[in-house]
Every structure is written in C-alpha cells, then in structure tokens.
Design an enzyme around this catalytic site. Structure first.
Site, short mmCIF file in Angstrom:
data_model
loop_
_atom_site.label_atom_id
_atom_site.label_comp_id
_atom_site.label_asym_id
_atom_site.label_seq_id
_atom_site.Cartn_x
_atom_site.Cartn_y
_atom_site.Cartn_z
N LYS A 1 -7.42 -7.21 -9.86
CA LYS A 1 -8.71 -7.56 -10.47
C LYS A 1 -9.94 -6.83 -9.88
O LYS A 1 -10.14 -5.68 -10.20
CB LYS A 1 -8.85 -9.08 -10.48
CG LYS A 1 -7.68 -9.69 -11.29
CD LYS A 1 -7.79 -11.12 -11.69
CE LYS A 1 -6.66 -11.45 -12.67
NZ LYS A 1 -5.74 -12.48 -12.29
N TYR B 1 -0.04 -18.84 -9.88
CA TYR B 1 0.42 -17.75 -10.74
C TYR B 1 0.38 -16.48 -9.90
O TYR B 1 -0.60 -16.18 -9.24
CB TYR B 1 -0.51 -17.61 -11.95
CG TYR B 1 -0.18 -16.43 -12.85
CD1 TYR B 1 1.04 -16.39 -13.53
CD2 TYR B 1 -1.07 -15.38 -13.01
CE1 TYR B 1 1.34 -15.32 -14.36
CE2 TYR B 1 -0.78 -14.32 -13.85
CZ TYR B 1 0.43 -14.28 -14.51
OH TYR B 1 0.73 -13.22 -15.33
N ASP C 1 -1.89 -14.49 -1.98
CA ASP C 1 -2.15 -13.78 -3.22
C ASP C 1 -3.63 -13.91 -3.52
O ASP C 1 -4.10 -14.94 -4.02
CB ASP C 1 -1.30 -14.36 -4.35
CG ASP C 1 -1.53 -13.62 -5.67
OD1 ASP C 1 -2.42 -12.76 -5.71
OD2 ASP C 1 -0.82 -13.93 -6.65
C1 LIG Z 1 -4.16 -12.20 -12.41
C2 LIG Z 1 -3.30 -12.60 -11.27
C3 LIG Z 1 -2.10 -11.93 -10.95
C4 LIG Z 1 -1.54 -10.86 -11.84
O1 LIG Z 1 -2.34 -9.75 -11.89
P1 LIG Z 1 -2.16 -8.74 -13.14
O2 LIG Z 1 -3.05 -7.60 -12.79
O3 LIG Z 1 -2.58 -9.50 -14.35
O4 LIG Z 1 -0.73 -8.37 -13.18
C5 LIG Z 1 -1.43 -12.28 -9.81
N1 LIG Z 1 -1.89 -13.26 -9.00
C6 LIG Z 1 -3.01 -13.93 -9.27
C7 LIG Z 1 -3.49 -14.97 -8.32
C8 LIG Z 1 -3.74 -13.65 -10.43
O5 LIG Z 1 -4.83 -14.36 -10.71
#
Ligand SMILES: *Cc1c(COP(=O)(O)O)cnc(C)c1O
Length: 427
Positions: free
Chosen positions: A258, A138, A230
């Site tokens: 995060k 994701y 990511d």
């Molecule tokens: C949470 C998440 C996102 C998106 O971040 P948001 O601040 O919710 O837009 C992207 N990549 C990963 C791996 C995530 O866990």
C-alpha cells in the site's frame, strides 16, 4: 457511458464486473473518472470526498504533485529494467532507517506476495511448518492465509480451491486472546511463525488491547517462533516507522504494501538480517519477481516517504482524531448504541452495541443497516468502503472543512439508517 451501463457490460466480461471482490456492491458501483486530492470523481458527474482512498495507499491523497512530477520524468527513462537501480538501494536504506525491526529489505509487487514470502522465510529459517494467524486478520489472497480471513473475500471465511494440506498448517487464534494463543502454542510444537496485523484493518478497525502485542512478542520470543507484523496497512501510516514504532514492539519480520508504493503496486518484506540473508540469491529461500523493485514504483515510494516526516504524522493523526471525535459526538447526540472506533488516520463505525475486540465480536454487526448507511453516505457525496468490514481513512489532503462535511454526512446517514427524524430545531 454511465456507471450503470458500464457495469452491465463489465459483468459479461469480468467475474462480478470487478477485479477485486469488495469493489462490487448493489445495484452497481460507480466507475471512476479521476481522483484529485481528497476527492474522487465518477463518470456520472458526481464528486465525492474519498475515505476509501484505494483501501490504504493514498495517505497523500490522489495525484500527489511531487509523485506525478517524478514519475512523468521516470516514464521517459524506461519503466522496467530487470537490473538493479540506485533508487532501490535508497528506498531500502530509507525503510531500514525508519522501521525498528528492518535490517534488510526485499521489494515485491503486492502485500499478498510480501506475506507469502515472509511466511516462507520464517519456515525456511526455523525448519518448521505451522503458522498461527488471528481470526479476521487479512494477509492477502494466497493459500497459506485464506483461513478465517477478513475482507478480501468480501468476508468469505475461506475459499474453494485451497487444498486442506495447505491450510492444515495454518492455525487460527482469536485476536486479543492471550489464553487462546498460549494454548495453541503449547499444543503445537511445529510453529514457524505468528503473523499478525498489529491493528486489524480488514474487519473494520480493531485496536489491540493494552499489553496484547507485548504478550505476543514475549511468547513468540520465548518459543523461538518468528513474529511477523503485517504492516501492509499500518506501515508508514501510524508513525514514521509504522505500528512497531507506535506500539514500541519489535517483530522479527515485517511486511509492507500500500503506502510504500506511492499509489503503484508494491510489496516488501523486511526484518532481521540473519533471516533476510537466507533469501535467494544469498540463501536458499526462493523469492523472485519480474517487476520486483520496479523503477516506477520505487521512485514513487521514495517521493512518498520524503513527504512523510514527523510533522506529516502529527497532522494526519490529528485529522483522524478530529473525525473520530466528531463521530463520537454524533453518536452520543443521536443516542445510538454503536461503536465509533479507530486509531491514527483510521476510523470506522461498528453497527453493533457490543465493543469489538475480535472477529467474533465483529460478526454481531448489523451489516444490512451498514449498507443503508453506506448508500446514504454516497448520496451525501462521501465515498467510504462499501463494507462494514473495511477501514475508513483520512489523507493529508482532507481539510477540517472536508472533515466537517464528512461528519454532517455521517449524521444524516445515521439518521436514515436508524430511522431518526431530522432535527427540527437545528442550531
Ligand atoms: C491489503 C492487505 C494485504 C494484501 O495486499 P495486496 O497488495 O492487496 O496484495 C495484506 N495484508 C494486509 C494487512 C492488507 O491490508
């Protein structure tokens, strides 16, 4: 008003009654009154040990005193300037000093914005259009990456409203599959980037097989494809420098979110200077935001990273190991054929007898049984994400005593979910 009453009203005014899909579950989610340390409290008077932790940001637990102190002060100095501050430069320097691939940084407001910008950077830099992502990873809720994604769509593999012209440039590859990646790359000559969660944290928790990340690094490097890690979850979590330090692999670009915001909305792209310099205003790849580098977020980030030293990671990862070991013992004792997984401060239980190495494996899980387990955990005053396909976390505030309570709750909840009668001769 009770959670139940609030949810009934919420559903009239907000789609599904919530602002992000995973938060809704049957019959209704609890509404939060406050969080403190490793605990979260609902408006109905219940207290839970929190292993959801806002889906990742709260390694320091709720309402960290140093952050609260710093932000209370910053609030009086203004909350948005639209002009640069020293704090941004300090935080950028701190990120560069910690993260192996980071030579420059751009702060934005969410992980979604970060991956969107990183992909645009990779395309602008290479002049190519296609990207490869992995099934089940994701990368936020934007069009480029909502292809066979994990959690955000509550496991929707895709979404309405995304033009095929957009997703035709997003190729998808099974995680941990070197042959599939090799084939995909040799069949397509227009690949700008490979984007990967080094540990998949949005279909539960899938750790890369030995050598897989090395392989991804080698093949992308040899084909001049930009490798984007990511690290929105793993960044500042697995180690001071994130997964790239933990696994000793240097990508070209990295995205954060995060943890970096200390509990406030944040995102960041960092990486090689020759790529980052193409970003506006220095270069021609556009990226902008009213709240980019917001002083509240940035100061919270600074105070957060100050607290995340080697000692912190030793302790955090030890707590993760402790809960994973406890779960494995429980699963063994109960003679269950399910998968206790995780790494660092991340853990999950897959309700399947199959080892989970990729998205397809994860789809063999008994999600209905998982929901029974989830509800039982709530009854035992433990809050975990209401989905088989999210990751559970520990924070630095979880003591051994808290983790023992969690373990007891897990045992009780597994017994209920699997219909195992309570032990009579419990020692
Ligand atoms: C949470 C998440 C996102 C998106 O971040 P948001 O601040 O919710 O837009 C992207 N990549 C990963 C791996 C995530 O866990």
């Amino acid at each position: 008003m009770s959670s139940r009453e609030m949810f009934i009203i919420a559903k009239d005014y907000m789609p599904g009654g919530v602002d992000s899909p995973v938060r809704a579950y049957e019959p209704y989610p609890f509404f939060v009154e406050k969080g403190y340390g490793c605990k979260i409290y609902d408006v109905d008077g219940n207290e839970y040990i929190d292993h959801c932790l806002a889906y990742g940001p709260l390694v320091l637990g709720h309402a960290n005193e140093k952050i609260t102190h710093k932000i209370s002060h910053q609030l009086k100095l203004g909350t948005a300037y639209g002009a640069p501050t020293e704090a941004e430069v300090k935080l950028a320097k701190e990120v560069v000093s910690r993260v192996p691939c980071a030579e420059m940084v751009r702060f934005c407001n969410s992980g979604t914005e970060a991956t969107m910008s990183a992909i645009r950077l990779a395309r602008g830099f290479t002049g190519k259009n296609k990207i490869i992502k992995f099934e089940g990873t994701y990368h936020g809720a934007h069009d480029y990456v909502l292809v066979k994604s994990g959690s955000a769509g509550a496991c929707l593999p895709d979404s309405l409203g995304i033009p095929e012209e957009t997703t035709k440039n997003t190729l998808s590859c099974p995680f941990n599959d070197e042959d599939a990646l090799t084939k995909l790359i040799s069949d397509n000559d227009d690949i700008a980037a490979v984007i990967i969660e080094p540990v998949m944290g949005n279909i539960g928790c899938v750790v890369p097989d030995e050598g897989f990340l090395e392989f991804v690094r080698e093949i992308t490097e040899s084909k001049d494809i930009i490798l984007i890690f990511d690290e929105v979850i793993t960044g500042f979590r697995l180690a001071r420098g994130g997964a790239q330090e933990y696994f000793d692999i240097k990508p070209d670009l990295v995205t954060f979110g995060k943890i970096l915001g200390g509990g406030f909305p944040v995102g960041a792209v960092a990486g090689r200077k020759d790529i980052m310099k193409l970003m506006a205003p220095e270069g021609k790849i556009y990226q902008a935001g009213t709240f980019n580098g917001n002083p509240i977020t940035i100061n919270a980030g600074l105070v957060t990273l100050e607290q995340l030293d080697h000692q912190f990671y030793n302790q955090l990862n030890k707590s993760g190991q402790y809960i994973r070991d406890s779960i494995r013992d429980i699963v063994d004792d109960l003679d269950l054929n399910i998968q206790a997984v995780g790494i660092g401060s991340m853990f999950q239980i897959y309700f399947t007898d199959k080892e989970v190495h990729n998205y397809a494996d994860s789809q063999t899980c008994d999600t209905k049984r998982f929901l029974t387990y989830f509800r039982e955990m709530l009854n035992n005053e433990i809050f975990i994400p209401p989905s088989q396909y999210e990751c559970n976390f520990v924070s630095i505030k979880h003591t051994e005593d808290d983790l023992d309570k969690t373990a007891d709750a897990i045992e009780n909840s597994l017994r209920v979910a699997f219909d195992i009668s309570p032990e009579e001769d419990d020692d």
